[in-house]
Structure formats: structure tokens, C-alpha cells
Write a protein that holds these residues in place. Sequence first.
Motif, PDB file in Angstrom:
ATOM      1  N   UNK A   1       0.814  -1.208   0.000  1.00 53.74           N
ATOM      2  CA  UNK A   1       0.000   0.000   0.000  1.00 53.74           C
ATOM      3  C   UNK A   1       0.849   1.260   0.000  1.00 53.74           C
ATOM      4  N   UNK A   2       1.891   1.244   0.822  1.00 48.70           N
ATOM      5  CA  UNK A   2       2.789   2.404   0.886  1.00 48.70           C
ATOM      6  C   UNK A   2       3.532   2.612  -0.435  1.00 48.70           C
ATOM      7  N   UNK A   3       3.951   1.509  -1.030  1.00 52.90           N
ATOM      8  CA  UNK A   3       4.692   1.601  -2.292  1.00 52.90           C
ATOM      9  C   UNK A   3       3.817   2.175  -3.398  1.00 52.90           C
ATOM     10  N   UNK A   4       2.559   1.728  -3.452  1.00 50.32           N
ATOM     11  CA  UNK A   4       1.665   2.240  -4.477  1.00 50.32           C
ATOM     12  C   UNK A   4       1.432   3.739  -4.273  1.00 50.32           C
ATOM     13  N   UNK A   5       1.141   4.120  -3.038  1.00 47.19           N
ATOM     14  CA  UNK A   5       0.891   5.531  -2.761  1.00 47.19           C
ATOM     15  C   UNK A   5       2.094   6.384  -3.147  1.00 47.19           C
ATOM     16  N   UNK A   6       3.304   5.921  -2.796  1.00 48.74           N
ATOM     17  CA  UNK A   6       4.518   6.677  -3.119  1.00 48.74           C
ATOM     18  C   UNK A   6       4.703   6.790  -4.620  1.00 48.74           C
ATOM     19  N   UNK A   7       4.405   5.696  -5.346  1.00 48.17           N
ATOM     20  CA  UNK A   7       4.555   5.707  -6.801  1.00 48.17           C
ATOM     21  C   UNK A   7       3.586   6.692  -7.442  1.00 48.17           C
ATOM     22  N   UNK A   8       2.338   6.694  -6.976  1.00 43.97           N
ATOM     23  CA  UNK A   8       1.336   7.586  -7.546  1.00 43.97           C
ATOM     24  C   UNK A   8       1.612   9.045  -7.212  1.00 43.97           C
ATOM     25  N   UNK A   9       2.176   9.266  -6.030  1.00 46.53           N
ATOM     26  CA  UNK A   9       2.468  10.633  -5.596  1.00 46.53           C
ATOM     27  C   UNK A   9       3.857  11.097  -6.013  1.00 46.53           C
ATOM     28  N   UNK A  10       4.614  10.147  -6.652  1.00 51.35           N
ATOM     29  CA  UNK A  10       5.977  10.459  -7.106  1.00 51.35           C
ATOM     30  C   UNK A  10       6.827  10.998  -5.948  1.00 51.35           C
ATOM     31  N   UNK A  11       6.851  10.211  -4.868  1.00 49.12           N
ATOM     32  CA  UNK A  11       7.659  10.572  -3.713  1.00 49.12           C
ATOM     33  C   UNK A  11       8.253   9.310  -3.094  1.00 49.12           C
ATOM     34  N   UNK A  12       9.142   9.479  -2.138  1.00 46.91           N
ATOM     35  CA  UNK A  12       9.744   8.341  -1.460  1.00 46.91           C
ATOM     36  C   UNK A  12       8.705   7.637  -0.592  1.00 46.91           C
ATOM     37  N   UNK A  13       8.913   6.329  -0.373  1.00 42.87           N
ATOM     38  CA  UNK A  13       8.002   5.566   0.475  1.00 42.87           C
ATOM     39  C   UNK A  13       8.063   6.103   1.900  1.00 42.87           C
ATOM     40  N   UNK A  14       6.914   6.409   2.463  1.00 45.60           N
ATOM     41  CA  UNK A  14       6.848   6.992   3.799  1.00 45.60           C
ATOM     42  C   UNK A  14       7.074   5.936   4.869  1.00 45.60           C
ATOM     43  N   UNK A  15       7.783   6.324   5.923  1.00 39.33           N
ATOM     44  CA  UNK A  15       7.995   5.456   7.073  1.00 39.33           C
ATOM     45  C   UNK A  15       7.180   5.914   8.283  1.00 39.33           C
ATOM     46  N   UNK A  16       6.352   6.933   8.085  1.00 39.35           N
ATOM     47  CA  UNK A  16       5.515   7.419   9.184  1.00 39.35           C
ATOM     48  C   UNK A  16       4.500   6.350   9.575  1.00 39.35           C
ATOM     49  N   UNK A  17       4.200   6.299  10.856  1.00 39.21           N
ATOM     50  CA  UNK A  17       3.213   5.327  11.321  1.00 39.21           C
ATOM     51  C   UNK A  17       1.833   5.661  10.766  1.00 39.21           C
ATOM     52  N   UNK A  18       1.460   6.929  10.843  1.00 34.93           N
ATOM     53  CA  UNK A  18       0.154   7.357  10.340  1.00 34.93           C
ATOM     54  C   UNK A  18       0.223   7.635   8.844  1.00 34.93           C
ATOM     55  N   UNK A  19      -0.849   7.280   8.151  1.00 37.42           N
ATOM     56  CA  UNK A  19      -0.940   7.575   6.723  1.00 37.42           C
ATOM     57  C   UNK A  19      -1.357   9.040   6.539  1.00 37.42           C
ATOM     58  N   UNK A  20      -0.773   9.681   5.551  1.00 37.85           N
ATOM     59  CA  UNK A  20      -1.161  11.056   5.251  1.00 37.85           C
ATOM     60  C   UNK A  20      -2.461  11.066   4.452  1.00 37.85           C
TER      61      UNK A  20
END
Length: 201
Positions: A88-107
Motif C-alpha cells: 500500500x505504501x509503495x503504491x501511494x509513493x509511486x502515484x504521488x511520485x515521492x519516497x516511500x513513507x515510514x511514518x506510522x500514520x498515513x497522510x
Amino acid sequence: METATKNSVDRLQVLHGILSEATEEASTAMGTWTGGSITLSLDCVRELPLEQVTQEFDLGMELLSMVVLTIGGDVGGTFILTFDEENGRRLAASLLKQEVSNDIAWSELEESALKETGNILGCAYFNRIARLVGGEFVPSPPTFLQDYGICVLQQALMEQLQDSSDVLICQTTFLQGREKLNWNILFVPHSHMQNVLRASL
């Protein structure tokens, strides 16, 4: 008993044909959404008890992210797209063109990216089925859920499980290039929708 088993097999074969076409449309939509990087195909359609679904996909004690769309009414159903945390994190990062987030909470942006993905896939399914039955479906806005698998599934499927003890699951393969992704689709038509689908063929 043999007749009941044969009817169940025949019903699943009919639903497989319908959902295979819906999956093809969803794959085309997903390719457009991800710039051609992700495709999907339908492996099989099965009816399983809820507890067996969680065991089959090892969902019980795993933290999942899910996007849920529903259609109300008699000819209704639920579409659920599930991801594990990493995918899920990888997909979100790919779509947002950013690094994979390590934050506990999702933005909010990450949640929005996954909701739009579920919306695209779910609407592709529902639109294909609507054309087949000559109807029109208006899905709910996509909802983002995050919890342990068994809890989320029970919550999302509670209404459908009042009609049947089994969940209709489409076992779907998601690929990014040649890499298989740990995503799953659960499509749960109400019993009346299943009857309408069979009668339409």
C-alpha cells in the motif's frame, strides 16, 4: 448433494466469465492510472466461509489497508481492494511520485491515492456488470479502512453475510512488470445480484 455441487460449480463458472471481463476492463483502467506499470488478471472465483478467506490470504493478524466501495439496494454488492502495509505504501509513493513513507500514520494524500485506485478498479467492475444486466449502478464514495484483517473483513462484509455464510472471492493476480504484488480483490455481490447475473446470460 451431487446436484447442489453441480449447481454451485455452474454458478461459479458463469460468474467467472462475467468477472473475467470486468477484470480486463479494470486492468486497462489500472494501466492508464499507473502509466502502464500495473496490470491484473483473474485467476479464479470461489465461494468460501469468511474464516477460510482470512486463512487463505493470511489476513487474520496482519495489518491491512483496504478501500471499500458499495452499491446499495437489492441488486447490490461490495468491492474491497486490500493491500498489506508495504504494498500500500509503495503504491501511494509511486502515484504521488515521492519516497516511500515510514511514518506510522498515513497522510491524507496517501489515503487519497489508494481511494482513487480502489475507485477506478471498483467502478470498472460495476460498470461492466451494469452494462451486462442493462442497469445503472451508483457506487458509494470509496472508503479507506485500516485495521487487522479479520476485523476489517467482518465489518465490511457484515451486511452480505446476513444473506449467506460464504464470501465470493475473486482471486486476482496483480503484476508490476514481472513482480507479483500482494494485493487482493474481494467482490461480494448480494444474493439477488448473483441471480440477476446468472439470468442475464
